[in-house]
Design a protein around this motif. Structure first.
Motif, PDB file in Angstrom:
ATOM      1  N   VAL A 191      23.213   1.583   7.810  1.00 23.50           N
ATOM      2  CA  VAL A 191      24.346   0.676   7.739  1.00 23.50           C
ATOM      3  C   VAL A 191      24.480   0.110   6.326  1.00 23.50           C
ATOM      4  CG1 VAL A 191      25.459  -1.340   8.804  1.00 23.50           C
ATOM      5  CG2 VAL A 191      23.840   0.035  10.138  1.00 23.50           C
ATOM      6  N   ASP A 192      25.660   0.131   5.811  1.00 23.18           N
ATOM      7  CA  ASP A 192      26.065  -0.577   4.597  1.00 23.18           C
ATOM      8  C   ASP A 192      25.465  -0.008   3.314  1.00 23.18           C
ATOM      9  OD1 ASP A 192      27.453  -2.522   3.104  1.00 23.18           O
ATOM     10  OD2 ASP A 192      25.690  -3.803   3.067  1.00 23.18           O
ATOM     11  N   ARG A 193      24.146  -0.073   3.173  1.00 23.60           N
ATOM     12  CA  ARG A 193      23.497   0.362   1.937  1.00 23.60           C
ATOM     13  C   ARG A 193      22.809   1.701   2.179  1.00 23.60           C
ATOM     14  NH1 ARG A 193      20.605  -5.532   1.154  1.00 23.60           N
ATOM     15  NH2 ARG A 193      22.541  -6.717   1.394  1.00 23.60           N
ATOM     16  N   GLY A 194      23.223   2.721   1.443  1.00 25.88           N
ATOM     17  CA  GLY A 194      22.675   4.054   1.634  1.00 25.88           C
ATOM     18  C   GLY A 194      21.234   4.163   1.176  1.00 25.88           C
ATOM     19  N   LEU A 195      20.587   5.278   1.553  1.00 23.40           N
ATOM     20  CA  LEU A 195      19.228   5.567   1.122  1.00 23.40           C
ATOM     21  C   LEU A 195      19.258   6.345  -0.189  1.00 23.40           C
ATOM     22  CD1 LEU A 195      17.892   6.630   4.624  1.00 23.40           C
ATOM     23  CD2 LEU A 195      17.462   4.442   3.454  1.00 23.40           C
ATOM     24  N   ALA A 196      18.084   6.471  -0.809  1.00 26.03           N
ATOM     25  CA  ALA A 196      18.014   7.141  -2.114  1.00 26.03           C
ATOM     26  C   ALA A 196      18.103   8.659  -1.992  1.00 26.03           C
ATOM     27  CB  ALA A 196      16.712   6.743  -2.822  1.00 26.03           C
ATOM     28  N   VAL A 197      17.883   9.179  -0.790  1.00 24.51           N
ATOM     29  CA  VAL A 197      17.953  10.617  -0.546  1.00 24.51           C
ATOM     30  C   VAL A 197      19.041  10.870   0.485  1.00 24.51           C
ATOM     31  CG1 VAL A 197      16.729  12.639   0.331  1.00 24.51           C
ATOM     32  CG2 VAL A 197      15.518  10.965  -1.093  1.00 24.51           C
ATOM     33  N   GLU A 198      19.918  11.812   0.203  1.00 27.58           N
ATOM     34  CA  GLU A 198      21.002  12.116   1.138  1.00 27.58           C
ATOM     35  C   GLU A 198      20.502  13.000   2.285  1.00 27.58           C
ATOM     36  OE1 GLU A 198      24.258  13.814  -0.946  1.00 27.58           O
ATOM     37  OE2 GLU A 198      24.684  12.014  -2.127  1.00 27.58           O
ATOM     38  N   GLY A 199      21.206  12.919   3.400  1.00 27.90           N
ATOM     39  CA  GLY A 199      20.929  13.819   4.507  1.00 27.90           C
ATOM     40  C   GLY A 199      19.921  13.330   5.519  1.00 27.90           C
ATOM     41  N   ILE A 200      19.391  12.098   5.342  1.00 26.14           N
ATOM     42  CA  ILE A 200      18.410  11.575   6.297  1.00 26.14           C
ATOM     43  C   ILE A 200      19.100  11.018   7.535  1.00 26.14           C
ATOM     44  CG2 ILE A 200      16.638   9.806   6.668  1.00 26.14           C
ATOM     45  CD1 ILE A 200      15.962  10.016   3.701  1.00 26.14           C
ATOM     46  N   ASP A 201      20.197  10.313   7.340  1.00 27.51           N
ATOM     47  CA  ASP A 201      20.850   9.632   8.458  1.00 27.51           C
ATOM     48  C   ASP A 201      21.691  10.597   9.292  1.00 27.51           C
ATOM     49  OD1 ASP A 201      22.308   8.795   5.677  1.00 27.51           O
ATOM     50  OD2 ASP A 201      23.776   9.400   7.182  1.00 27.51           O
ATOM     51  N   ASP A 202      21.735  10.292  10.595  1.00 26.14           N
ATOM     52  CA  ASP A 202      22.633  11.021  11.495  1.00 26.14           C
ATOM     53  C   ASP A 202      24.006  10.365  11.520  1.00 26.14           C
ATOM     54  OD1 ASP A 202      20.705  12.977  12.947  1.00 26.14           O
ATOM     55  OD2 ASP A 202      19.671  11.046  13.023  1.00 26.14           O
ATOM     56  N   LEU A 203      24.020   9.045  11.344  1.00 27.51           N
ATOM     57  CA  LEU A 203      25.259   8.273  11.359  1.00 27.51           C
ATOM     58  C   LEU A 203      25.197   7.235  10.237  1.00 27.51           C
ATOM     59  CD1 LEU A 203      27.927   7.273  12.720  1.00 27.51           C
ATOM     60  CD2 LEU A 203      26.484   5.826  14.179  1.00 27.51           C
ATOM     61  N   GLY A 220      27.802  -8.128  -7.792  1.00 32.58           N
ATOM     62  CA  GLY A 220      26.727  -8.364  -6.835  1.00 32.58           C
ATOM     63  C   GLY A 220      25.396  -7.862  -7.346  1.00 32.58           C
ATOM     64  N   ILE A 221      24.475  -7.555  -6.408  1.00 34.22           N
ATOM     65  CA  ILE A 221      23.191  -6.970  -6.770  1.00 34.22           C
ATOM     66  C   ILE A 221      23.441  -5.560  -7.304  1.00 34.22           C
ATOM     67  CG2 ILE A 221      21.021  -6.093  -5.791  1.00 34.22           C
ATOM     68  CD1 ILE A 221      21.143  -8.397  -3.777  1.00 34.22           C
ATOM     69  N   PRO A 222      22.747  -5.154  -8.368  1.00 31.75           N
ATOM     70  CA  PRO A 222      22.977  -3.804  -8.909  1.00 31.75           C
ATOM     71  C   PRO A 222      22.669  -2.721  -7.877  1.00 31.75           C
ATOM     72  CG  PRO A 222      21.750  -5.149 -10.470  1.00 31.75           C
ATOM     73  CD  PRO A 222      21.792  -5.920  -9.181  1.00 31.75           C
ATOM     74  N   THR A 223      23.693  -2.156  -7.293  1.00 30.04           N
ATOM     75  CA  THR A 223      23.565  -1.112  -6.281  1.00 30.04           C
ATOM     76  C   THR A 223      24.755  -0.178  -6.409  1.00 30.04           C
ATOM     77  OG1 THR A 223      24.808  -2.438  -4.693  1.00 30.04           O
ATOM     78  CG2 THR A 223      22.409  -2.621  -4.598  1.00 30.04           C
ATOM     79  N   THR A 224      24.701   0.940  -5.693  1.00 31.52           N
ATOM     80  CA  THR A 224      25.851   1.845  -5.678  1.00 31.52           C
ATOM     81  C   THR A 224      27.060   1.156  -5.056  1.00 31.52           C
ATOM     82  OG1 THR A 224      25.104   2.739  -3.563  1.00 31.52           O
ATOM     83  CG2 THR A 224      24.428   3.910  -5.558  1.00 31.52           C
ATOM     84  N   ILE A 225      26.813   0.272  -4.082  1.00 30.26           N
ATOM     85  CA  ILE A 225      27.910  -0.476  -3.460  1.00 30.26           C
ATOM     86  C   ILE A 225      28.656  -1.278  -4.511  1.00 30.26           C
ATOM     87  CG2 ILE A 225      28.447  -2.411  -1.924  1.00 30.26           C
ATOM     88  CD1 ILE A 225      26.160  -1.515  -0.160  1.00 30.26           C
ATOM     89  N   ASP A 226      27.908  -2.010  -5.313  1.00 31.76           N
ATOM     90  CA  ASP A 226      28.521  -2.852  -6.346  1.00 31.76           C
ATOM     91  C   ASP A 226      29.286  -1.999  -7.348  1.00 31.76           C
ATOM     92  OD1 ASP A 226      28.795  -5.476  -7.767  1.00 31.76           O
ATOM     93  OD2 ASP A 226      27.678  -4.381  -9.297  1.00 31.76           O
ATOM     94  N   ASN A 227      28.694  -0.880  -7.726  1.00 31.51           N
ATOM     95  CA  ASN A 227      29.382   0.012  -8.669  1.00 31.51           C
ATOM     96  C   ASN A 227      30.721   0.488  -8.112  1.00 31.51           C
ATOM     97  OD1 ASN A 227      27.213  -0.203 -10.414  1.00 31.51           O
ATOM     98  ND2 ASN A 227      26.248   1.685  -9.723  1.00 31.51           N
ATOM     99  N   GLU A 228      30.720   0.874  -6.844  1.00 28.88           N
ATOM    100  CA  GLU A 228      31.945   1.368  -6.222  1.00 28.88           C
ATOM    101  C   GLU A 228      33.024   0.279  -6.190  1.00 28.88           C
ATOM    102  OE1 GLU A 228      29.784   4.523  -3.159  1.00 28.88           O
ATOM    103  OE2 GLU A 228      30.618   2.635  -2.419  1.00 28.88           O
ATOM    104  N   PHE A 257      17.086  -3.166   2.988  1.00 33.33           N
ATOM    105  CA  PHE A 257      17.034  -4.281   2.028  1.00 33.33           C
ATOM    106  C   PHE A 257      17.358  -3.739   0.640  1.00 33.33           C
ATOM    107  CE2 PHE A 257      15.318  -8.612   2.682  1.00 33.33           C
ATOM    108  CZ  PHE A 257      15.613  -9.132   1.439  1.00 33.33           C
ATOM    109  N   GLU A 258      16.668  -2.654   0.290  1.00 30.17           N
ATOM    110  CA  GLU A 258      16.944  -1.907  -0.939  1.00 30.17           C
ATOM    111  C   GLU A 258      16.813  -0.421  -0.609  1.00 30.17           C
ATOM    112  OE1 GLU A 258      14.349  -3.163  -4.049  1.00 30.17           O
ATOM    113  OE2 GLU A 258      15.079  -5.232  -4.061  1.00 30.17           O
ATOM    114  N   SER A 259      17.517   0.393  -1.337  1.00 27.77           N
ATOM    115  CA  SER A 259      17.564   1.810  -1.004  1.00 27.77           C
ATOM    116  C   SER A 259      16.232   2.519  -1.267  1.00 27.77           C
ATOM    117  CB  SER A 259      18.683   2.487  -1.803  1.00 27.77           C
ATOM    118  OG  SER A 259      19.938   1.921  -1.492  1.00 27.77           O
ATOM    119  N   GLU A 260      15.673   2.355  -2.444  1.00 29.03           N
ATOM    120  CA  GLU A 260      14.498   3.140  -2.852  1.00 29.03           C
ATOM    121  C   GLU A 260      13.285   2.937  -1.947  1.00 29.03           C
ATOM    122  OE1 GLU A 260      13.983   5.455  -5.005  1.00 29.03           O
ATOM    123  OE2 GLU A 260      15.863   5.499  -6.128  1.00 29.03           O
ATOM    124  N   PRO A 261      12.803   1.687  -1.756  1.00 29.91           N
ATOM    125  CA  PRO A 261      11.573   1.518  -0.965  1.00 29.91           C
ATOM    126  C   PRO A 261      11.731   1.847   0.513  1.00 29.91           C
ATOM    127  CG  PRO A 261      12.494  -0.612  -1.570  1.00 29.91           C
ATOM    128  CD  PRO A 261      13.269   0.409  -2.319  1.00 29.91           C
TER     129      PRO A 261
END
Length: 316
Positions: free
Chosen positions: A118-130, A162-170, A96-100
């Motif tokens: 999927v779609d919206r990344g997490l606030a810390v890199e390296g957690i996801d496998d895919l 859109g909503i202020p996110t890294t996605i929107d910035n990109e 829903f949101e990256s930080e929480p």
């Protein structure tokens, strides 16, 4: 948590052999996504449900748990519950949101489960496998290139973000780079938060402040709906066209019909959630490598190819 599907019944297990053997082999994939709070999310829910129903028949050794959350706090609870009570082997999550969502998803990973984001990344890199997502810089670039071609003499445009996110910035960075040197000037840029009602209000404000607006990059089809309503309400005829994005079926139909106000659209398919669930299922049931990043490209929808992207039975 709202459990929408669990797949294996006692009868299905019996069909596979002894109940004990089936239990030993069963792996649980949790799927956690936001509720259908707007058009794109509605499409995502539709495709997630369809993917689970299809994959439960393909992979009898998998059990799927699909939950939808109306806010970040509920999604955190859903994931914690999946980990504590469902013994998930994998989690597919669209945060829903990256930080929480970062800490609970990290806990899933640390417990040894596979994580697909999927779609919206997490606030810390390296957690996801895919990581499965659309091409957000490409989404902005394709839109900007179309605007530059559509307005060879330049002009004044307004932009709804859109909503202020890294996605929107990109997306915005890709768009701005594409129109650089084209003579197109952005005279106003505000967040419509991917919401048609908020976008209606933002566009009303733009119209009140600017006597001449040649075009609008709404950057999302839900926001484009709000923008069009505001233009109609104001009775303005200076706006030549509105460019949204994501491939909402109503917008694709207008492109297909040659509507001058919606001459094109840019894809950002909500069906990417189905791609993520299927790739995770493959990873759980085979030795096929599926880790890494899977990026789904953005395509310009025009009257010439719109029929390929029109799905009248989809909710989005």
């Amino acid at each position: 948590m709202t459990y929408m599907r669990t797949i294996l019944t006692g009868a299905a297990l019996a069909a596979l052999g002894t109940a004990a053997m089936a239990q030993d082999e069963t792996k649980v994939i949790g799927v956690s996504i936001p509720a259908a709070t707007h058009g794109w999310a509605g499409g995502m829910n539709f495709h997630a449900q369809a993917a689970v129903e299809r994959l439960e028949e393909v992979y009898p050794q998998l059990d799927f748990v699909l939950s939808t959350a109306s806010d970040p706090a509920q999604q955190v609870n859903d994931i914690e519950d999946m980990l504590a009570t469902r013994d998930i082997s994998a989690l597919v999550v669209l945060p829903f949101e990256s930080e929480p969502l970062t800490a609970p998803v990290q806990a899933v990973s640390e417990a040894g489960a596979w994580v697909t984001v999927v779609d919206r990344g997490l606030a810390v890199e390296g957690i996801d496998d895919l990581y499965v997502a659309g091409d957000n810089p490409g989404f902005g670039r394709v839109a900007g290139e179309y605007m530059a071609e559509k307005m060879p003499d330049g002009g004044n445009i307004v932009v709804l973000r859109g909503i202020p996110t890294t996605i929107d910035n990109e997306r915005v960075e890709g768009f701005q780079a594409a129109i650089e040197g084209s003579g197109i000037e952005i005279i106003g840029m505000e967040h419509g938060n991917w919401n048609r009602d908020e976008s209606f209000n933002v566009m009303q404000d733009f119209l009140s402040r600017h006597e001449q607006i040649d075009a609008v990059w709404a950057s999302d089809d839900d926001m484009a709906v709000g923008v069009l309503a505001a233009i109609d309400a104001a009775g303005r005829d200076d706006v030549q066209f509105v460019l949204g994005g994501a491939g909402m079926k109503e917008m694709v139909k207008r492109v297909m019909d040659g509507d001058a106000m919606i001459p094109a659209d840019v894809t950002y398919p909500p069906s990417m959630i189905a791609t993520a669930i299927e790739m995770t299922a493959v990873g759980m049931t085979s030795t096929t490598p599926v880790s890494g990043t899977f990026t789904i490209g953005s395509v310009l929808i025009t009257p010439e190819n719109a029929e390929q992207f029109y799905y009248p039975d989809s909710p989005f």
